[in-house]
Design a protein around this motif. Structure first.
Motif, PDB file in Angstrom:
ATOM      1  N   LEU A 294    -127.808  55.991 -16.656  1.00 43.16           N
ATOM      2  CA  LEU A 294    -128.356  55.175 -17.616  1.00 43.16           C
ATOM      3  C   LEU A 294    -127.301  54.310 -18.230  1.00 43.16           C
ATOM      4  O   LEU A 294    -127.572  53.044 -18.377  1.00 43.16           O
ATOM      5  N   PHE A 295    -126.347  55.086 -18.924  1.00 43.58           N
ATOM      6  CA  PHE A 295    -125.216  54.270 -19.651  1.00 43.58           C
ATOM      7  C   PHE A 295    -124.440  53.496 -18.344  1.00 43.58           C
ATOM      8  O   PHE A 295    -123.908  52.077 -18.866  1.00 43.58           O
ATOM      9  N   GLY A 296    -124.199  53.949 -17.428  1.00 40.85           N
ATOM     10  CA  GLY A 296    -123.608  53.175 -16.094  1.00 40.85           C
ATOM     11  C   GLY A 296    -124.128  51.718 -15.876  1.00 40.85           C
ATOM     12  O   GLY A 296    -123.734  50.883 -15.578  1.00 40.85           O
ATOM     13  N   ILE A 297    -125.613  52.016 -15.654  1.00 40.73           N
ATOM     14  CA  ILE A 297    -126.419  50.684 -15.378  1.00 40.73           C
ATOM     15  C   ILE A 297    -126.544  49.778 -16.433  1.00 40.73           C
ATOM     16  O   ILE A 297    -126.255  48.480 -16.522  1.00 40.73           O
ATOM     17  N   TYR A 298    -126.400  50.254 -17.924  1.00 41.28           N
ATOM     18  CA  TYR A 298    -126.247  49.483 -18.860  1.00 41.28           C
ATOM     19  C   TYR A 298    -125.012  48.790 -19.055  1.00 41.28           C
ATOM     20  O   TYR A 298    -125.051  47.557 -19.345  1.00 41.28           O
ATOM     21  N   ARG A 299    -123.955  49.482 -18.656  1.00 42.45           N
ATOM     22  CA  ARG A 299    -122.606  48.842 -18.682  1.00 42.45           C
ATOM     23  C   ARG A 299    -122.234  47.713 -17.715  1.00 42.45           C
ATOM     24  O   ARG A 299    -121.940  46.455 -17.788  1.00 42.45           O
ATOM     25  N   ILE A 300    -122.924  47.719 -16.470  1.00 38.97           N
ATOM     26  CA  ILE A 300    -122.893  46.779 -15.412  1.00 38.97           C
ATOM     27  C   ILE A 300    -123.880  45.515 -15.964  1.00 38.97           C
ATOM     28  O   ILE A 300    -123.483  44.621 -15.394  1.00 38.97           O
ATOM     29  N   ALA A 301    -125.127  45.883 -16.296  1.00 38.70           N
ATOM     30  CA  ALA A 301    -125.808  44.903 -16.766  1.00 38.70           C
ATOM     31  C   ALA A 301    -125.110  43.823 -17.853  1.00 38.70           C
ATOM     32  O   ALA A 301    -125.270  42.574 -17.858  1.00 38.70           O
ATOM     33  N   MET A 302    -124.430  44.641 -18.907  1.00 43.26           N
ATOM     34  CA  MET A 302    -123.816  43.792 -19.731  1.00 43.26           C
ATOM     35  C   MET A 302    -122.415  43.140 -19.086  1.00 43.26           C
ATOM     36  O   MET A 302    -122.266  41.985 -19.524  1.00 43.26           O
ATOM     37  N   ALA A 303    -121.871  43.745 -18.349  1.00 42.38           N
ATOM     38  CA  ALA A 303    -120.792  43.074 -17.825  1.00 42.38           C
ATOM     39  C   ALA A 303    -121.291  41.709 -17.001  1.00 42.38           C
ATOM     40  O   ALA A 303    -120.467  40.641 -16.974  1.00 42.38           O
ATOM     41  N   ARG A 304    -122.211  41.917 -16.230  1.00 38.75           N
ATOM     42  CA  ARG A 304    -122.864  40.601 -15.559  1.00 38.75           C
ATOM     43  C   ARG A 304    -123.293  39.618 -16.401  1.00 38.75           C
ATOM     44  O   ARG A 304    -123.507  38.394 -16.074  1.00 38.75           O
ATOM     45  N   ARG A 305    -123.926  39.868 -17.526  1.00 42.29           N
ATOM     46  CA  ARG A 305    -124.339  39.084 -18.524  1.00 42.29           C
ATOM     47  C   ARG A 305    -123.141  38.370 -19.173  1.00 42.29           C
ATOM     48  O   ARG A 305    -123.542  37.166 -19.689  1.00 42.29           O
ATOM     49  N   ALA A 306    -122.060  38.941 -19.342  1.00 44.29           N
ATOM     50  CA  ALA A 306    -120.946  38.148 -20.190  1.00 44.29           C
ATOM     51  C   ALA A 306    -120.492  37.214 -19.415  1.00 44.29           C
ATOM     52  O   ALA A 306    -119.860  37.280 -18.313  1.00 44.29           O
ATOM     53  N   VAL A 307    -120.996  35.805 -19.624  1.00 45.98           N
ATOM     54  CA  VAL A 307    -120.113  34.503 -19.121  1.00 45.98           C
ATOM     55  C   VAL A 307    -119.534  33.891 -19.910  1.00 45.98           C
ATOM     56  O   VAL A 307    -119.773  33.755 -21.350  1.00 45.98           O
ATOM     57  N   GLY A 308    -118.632  33.063 -19.682  1.00 43.48           N
ATOM     58  CA  GLY A 308    -117.859  32.264 -20.221  1.00 43.48           C
ATOM     59  C   GLY A 308    -118.655  31.175 -21.086  1.00 43.48           C
ATOM     60  O   GLY A 308    -119.843  30.744 -20.923  1.00 43.48           O
ATOM     61  N   PRO A 309    -118.168  30.129 -21.909  1.00 42.14           N
ATOM     62  CA  PRO A 309    -118.750  29.010 -22.378  1.00 42.14           C
ATOM     63  C   PRO A 309    -119.438  28.342 -21.458  1.00 42.14           C
ATOM     64  O   PRO A 309    -118.717  27.934 -20.326  1.00 42.14           O
ATOM     65  N   ILE A 310    -120.516  27.809 -21.236  1.00 42.96           N
ATOM     66  CA  ILE A 310    -121.154  27.001 -20.452  1.00 42.96           C
ATOM     67  C   ILE A 310    -120.755  25.338 -20.785  1.00 42.96           C
ATOM     68  O   ILE A 310    -120.655  24.647 -19.779  1.00 42.96           O
ATOM     69  N   ASP A 311    -120.713  25.092 -21.908  1.00 46.10           N
ATOM     70  CA  ASP A 311    -120.447  23.705 -22.277  1.00 46.10           C
ATOM     71  C   ASP A 311    -119.208  23.181 -21.879  1.00 46.10           C
ATOM     72  O   ASP A 311    -118.981  21.911 -21.695  1.00 46.10           O
ATOM     73  N   GLU A 312    -118.170  23.771 -21.384  1.00 52.64           N
ATOM     74  CA  GLU A 312    -116.826  23.381 -20.977  1.00 52.64           C
ATOM     75  C   GLU A 312    -117.086  23.008 -19.586  1.00 52.64           C
ATOM     76  O   GLU A 312    -117.525  23.473 -18.818  1.00 52.64           O
ATOM     77  N   PRO A 313    -116.387  21.808 -19.316  1.00 53.08           N
ATOM     78  CA  PRO A 313    -116.595  21.013 -17.866  1.00 53.08           C
ATOM     79  C   PRO A 313    -115.705  21.835 -17.013  1.00 53.08           C
ATOM     80  O   PRO A 313    -114.701  22.548 -17.448  1.00 53.08           O
ATOM     81  N   VAL A 314    -115.840  21.820 -15.722  1.00 51.71           N
ATOM     82  CA  VAL A 314    -115.052  22.276 -14.886  1.00 51.71           C
ATOM     83  C   VAL A 314    -114.020  21.404 -14.115  1.00 51.71           C
ATOM     84  O   VAL A 314    -114.514  20.346 -13.564  1.00 51.71           O
ATOM     85  N   HIS A 315    -112.859  21.665 -14.169  1.00 50.34           N
ATOM     86  CA  HIS A 315    -111.820  20.660 -13.641  1.00 50.34           C
ATOM     87  C   HIS A 315    -111.420  21.421 -12.334  1.00 50.34           C
ATOM     88  O   HIS A 315    -110.878  22.341 -12.263  1.00 50.34           O
ATOM     89  N   ARG A 316    -111.474  20.435 -11.197  1.00 50.68           N
ATOM     90  CA  ARG A 316    -111.015  20.887 -10.077  1.00 50.68           C
ATOM     91  C   ARG A 316    -109.923  19.988  -9.568  1.00 50.68           C
ATOM     92  O   ARG A 316    -109.876  18.771  -9.560  1.00 50.68           O
ATOM     93  N   HIS A 317    -108.915  20.586  -9.116  1.00 48.58           N
ATOM     94  CA  HIS A 317    -107.460  19.863  -8.676  1.00 48.58           C
ATOM     95  C   HIS A 317    -107.713  20.023  -7.381  1.00 48.58           C
ATOM     96  O   HIS A 317    -107.390  21.224  -6.948  1.00 48.58           O
TER      97      HIS A 317
END
Length: 93
Positions: A45-68
């Motif tokens: 259960l702890f391993g499944i919880y860690r994976i769920a939290m790692a997948r949920r951790a996403v960077g800020p969405i408001d920043e635009p993506v710059h492609r070069h």
């Protein structure tokens, strides 16, 4: 503890609980098996919880993506040619 470690502990505990007919003085193999299964369940259960939290951790969405785009003009590319010259006049050693 990883998910695989939790599953291994659950399997080992199940084997000790239901498949082993061995008696030791002062030690109940069935209780050891149940404790291993509970520990494996907690680890799973702890391993499944860690994976769920790692997948949920996403960077800020408001920043635009710059492609070069990388473009290199083929005419400006430089190539180096190496030439090797050998003489076979000398006898081999």
């Amino acid at each position: 503890m990883t998910i695989a470690g939790g599953i291994i502990l659950i399997m080992l505990g199940a084997i000790l609980t239901w498949a082993v007919e061995f008696d030791l003085a002062g030690l109940d193999i069935n209780v050891v098996g149940v404790v291993l299964m509970l520990g494996g369940l907690v680890g799973l259960l702890f391993g499944i919880y860690r994976i769920a939290m790692a997948r949920r951790a996403v960077g800020p969405i408001d920043e635009p993506v710059h492609r070069h785009e990388v473009y290199e003009d083929p005419a400006t590319r430089r190539t180096t040619v190496y030439e090797e010259r050998r003489r076979y006049d000398e006898p081999p050693l």
